[in-house]
Design an enzyme around this catalytic site. Structure first.
Site, short mmCIF file in Angstrom:
data_model
loop_
_atom_site.label_atom_id
_atom_site.label_comp_id
_atom_site.label_asym_id
_atom_site.label_seq_id
_atom_site.Cartn_x
_atom_site.Cartn_y
_atom_site.Cartn_z
N ASP A 44 0.84 -1.47 -0.20
CA ASP A 44 -0.09 0.02 -0.34
C ASP A 44 0.80 1.32 -0.37
OD1 ASP A 44 -2.45 1.55 0.72
OD2 ASP A 44 -1.90 2.06 2.16
N GLU A 75 1.28 -0.68 -5.32
CA GLU A 75 -0.54 0.67 -5.23
C GLU A 75 0.15 2.07 -5.19
OE1 GLU A 75 -3.75 3.30 -3.72
OE2 GLU A 75 -1.61 2.80 -2.36
#
Ligand code: GLC
Ligand code: GLC
Length: 642
Positions: free
Chosen positions: A276, A318
């Site tokens: 992330d 991401e």
């Protein structure tokens, strides 16, 4: 150096059979050492930290289950396995989709019926109540949140998925922790060791210097990038929400902890880890603190470490950043992906939404044309919607070439999708509006953004039809473009925006919850009833997914050729089978709400239609163009083969 380290390793490790481990460590050690040295070489504790890193890799290797070690070997041999067209993904929240992890296990047949065989289970690790940012403020990186089940439930899910030949994707939130994580609590209690895990300052001097270059991610709910912690009596860097403390990767101990966490989940049977917010990993005063060179070095190092212990496990980056920056997360200056094998194609996503609003493919064509080439053994995650907002992250230069002023064009798109633009059928919501810069992003479910919500309300059959066509058109592009398509739960049955979140004070200011609703299983049942909206969307998608899997031309070996045509409403490209290039698919997508024609001349160099009519795969119809031009129905994407 490697020998010295091996001598210093915990003597227990030396006694175990670690043949593959030593081979892989030998092969990757040069890279690991150089990267670790580049990042941490000037520290007096460099050597013991290096030993600790290798020890972590060995410990996690020792506990890796035999069946996972076996699958590592298989994937090492068949190293392009994930580039195949047979993978189709979906992102979902286990609680909102199926109650919890056990429920999700029971619902796998629904996903398989649709053709989905890769599931990104949105964050499930232990988070505080309320202050969790949808699971992205982790309190305990080793424990499944009790609301979703237990670590054993997760392992059971992984095992069942393996049997069903489905891939499990989980998040590792590498950039920050919850302020309730034990590291943060110890830092707050005054422990210097843990204060060094974060960016902590006594006064505003350094934070102010940082702020000059840093944009705000959540400007209206969490302005600024630092938060005063009363108990600690210090400022702490919090780029996202005030309760998400940014980890300090200038400290090698943080890096080693995170590698350990990555391998912990790899050992639970996770196939792919979604890392992330990777663009944010390295902070430097005077920069935006995104996409720094060191962030890439950290990812390369994480990859090399994973390669030693769990080489079958892939990473998704991401990084929702500018088009020219995203491809760098595959790794630069390397043939093999040296950072993350997979990256979100945020550029394509934004361009598709542009095409929906403008009803033409001008900017989309330019953006696709200028999409930087990616490495071999790297692939896109192509998506239309996800749990986050839509950022209008296309290139300003392309917007200019398309004849738009980038600033006012973005204003138009925001107005269009939030329904403020006269005549727009979209029902999106603004997200992260920044009064200082005039920026905003967009929230809302695919169906509501595509006009289905307003069409159903007004009972306008033509508008309902246009919305359904738009939903299928967008999916048709992500299924054929090259890369792994990632669907979003709910989109397959046309779920509309939800208002549930407005009743929850911890969520009501975050419009992303409008498209994170509880899956409606009654609505899903209607997918079996011909004529219903649900049936039309679901069966259309299911059919395209099944077709994709049968078409080797849709595997991702950089085998896409864009065809630039005169008609600005069309996006046209050719996909060819890397093994037998004569097996080709001509993809023609019409973003206009009127039928469009395409002159066949432009196809001459490719030889299409020269041996007679072609077949449109989704409808099964034969296409025999008249008068040298091809007719494409409104809001429709054709997959043509000869
Ligand atoms: C990622 C997530 C997003 C979250 C942010 C902070 O971008 O996708 O939902 O808010 O990271 O963790
Ligand atoms: C920003 C970040 C991205 C995150 C999103 C959440 O766009 O770059 O990582 O997902 O904010 O809204």
């Amino acid at each position: 150096m490697l020998n010295e380290i091996l001598i210093e390793l915990n003597p227990e490790i030396g006694k175990l059979r670690l043949r593959h481990f030593y081979t892989r460590l030998g092969a990757n050690f040069y890279n690991i050492h150089s990267l670790f040295h580049r990042l941490y070489g000037d520290r007096p504790d460099f050597k013991p930290q290096m030993v600790s890193l290798v020890e972590t890799l060995a410990q996690r290797y020792i506990e890796r289950a035999p069946h996972l070690c076996k699958s590592d070997l298989v994937r090492e041999r068949d190293y392009n396995w994930f580039l195949s067209q047979k993978w189709v993904g979906m992102a979902l929240y286990c609680d909102r989709f199926a109650g919890d992890l056990k429920g999700l296990r029971a619902k796998l047949p629904y996903l398989q019926d649709m053709g989905v065989n890769m599931v990104h289970v949105m964050p499930i690790l232990d988070c505080p109540d309320g202050a969790s940012d949808g699971g992205y403020a982790v309190r305990d990186f080793h424990k499944v949140d009790a609301r979703y089940g237990t670590n054993a439930d997760l392992e059971a899910l992984a095992a069942t998925m393996k049997k069903r030949e489905m891939l499990l994707v989980l998040d590792v939130v590498v950039n920050h922790t919850s302020d309730d994580h034990v590291w943060a609590r110890q830092a707050r209690a005054g422990d210097k060791k843990f204060q060094d895990y974060y960016y902590v300052y006594d006064d505003r001097e350094t934070p102010d210097a940082f702020e000059q270059g840093m944009p705000e991610i959540f400007p209206n709910t969490a302005p600024g990038n630092f938060t005063w912690d009363e108990a600690m009596g210090k400022w702490v860097m919090t780029v996202f929400n005030t309760y998400q403390w940014d980890l300090n990767y200038r400290n090698p101990a943080v890096f080693i902890e995170m590698v350990d966490i990555i391998l912990f989940w790899a050992n639970k049977g996770v196939d792919i880890l979604r890392l992330d917010a990777v663009a944010f990993l390295w902070k430097k005063i005077g920069s935006t603190c995104q996409n720094e060179r060191e962030a890439h070095l950290l990812l390369q190092l994480m990859k090399d470490c994973c390669q030693v212990t769990a080489p079958g496990v892939l990473f998704i980056a991401e990084a929702i950043v500018a088009p020219g920056e995203i491809t760098k997360y595959f790794g630069e200056d390397a043939i093999m992906a040296k950072e993350c094998e997979i990256a979100y194609n945020a550029t394509l996503m934004a361009l598709l939404w542009d095409a929906v609003a403008t009803k033409n493919a001008k900017l989309l064509n330019l953006g696709v044309q200028h999409l930087p080439a990616k490495l071999e053994r790297a692939t896109w995650l192509n998506y239309v919607r996800c749990h986050d907002d839509i950022g209008l992250g296309f290139d300003d230069k392309d917007a200019g070439l398309a004849g738009y002023d980038p600033y006012s064009h973005r204003r138009f798109l925001i107005a269009y999708f939030t329904g403020r633009f006269e005549g727009s059928p979209a029902r999106g919501l603004p997200f992260g509006e920044n009064p200082k810069t005039g920026d905003a992003r967009i929230s809302g479910s695919l169906a509501s953004l595509a006009g289905l919500e307003s069409a159903i309300e007004s009972g306008d059959e033509n508008a309902i039809d246009a919305a359904i066509r738009t939903i299928l058109l967008l999916h048709s592009v992500i299924l054929s473009f090259g890369g792994i398509p990632l669907l979003y739960y709910g989109d397959g049955i046309g779920m509309l925006n939800s208002v549930e979140y407005l009743a929850d004070p911890s969520r009501r200011d975050d419009t992303r919850w409008a498209h994170r609703s509880s899956f409606d299983w009654d609505k899903a049942e209607r997918r079996h009833q011909p004529g219903t909206v649900e049936y039309r969307i679901f069966s259309g998608l299911k059919k395209m997914i099944a077709l994709r899997k049968e078409l080797p031309a849709f595997a991702d070996f950089d085998n896409r050729q864009q065809v630039l045509v005169d008609n600005p409403n069309l996006l046209v490209f050719v996909r060819s089978d890397p093994v037998s290039p004569r097996n080709r698919v001509l993809v023609v997508a019409n973003f206009n709400n009127q039928p469009q024609s395409m002159a066949l001349e432009v196809l001459q160099p490719y030889g299409f239609f020269q041996r007679g009519p072609m077949r449109e795969l989704c409808s099964g119809m034969t296409v025999d163009p008249e008068e040298g031009s091809l007719n494409i129905p409104a809001l429709m994407c054709c997959w043509l083969t000869d």
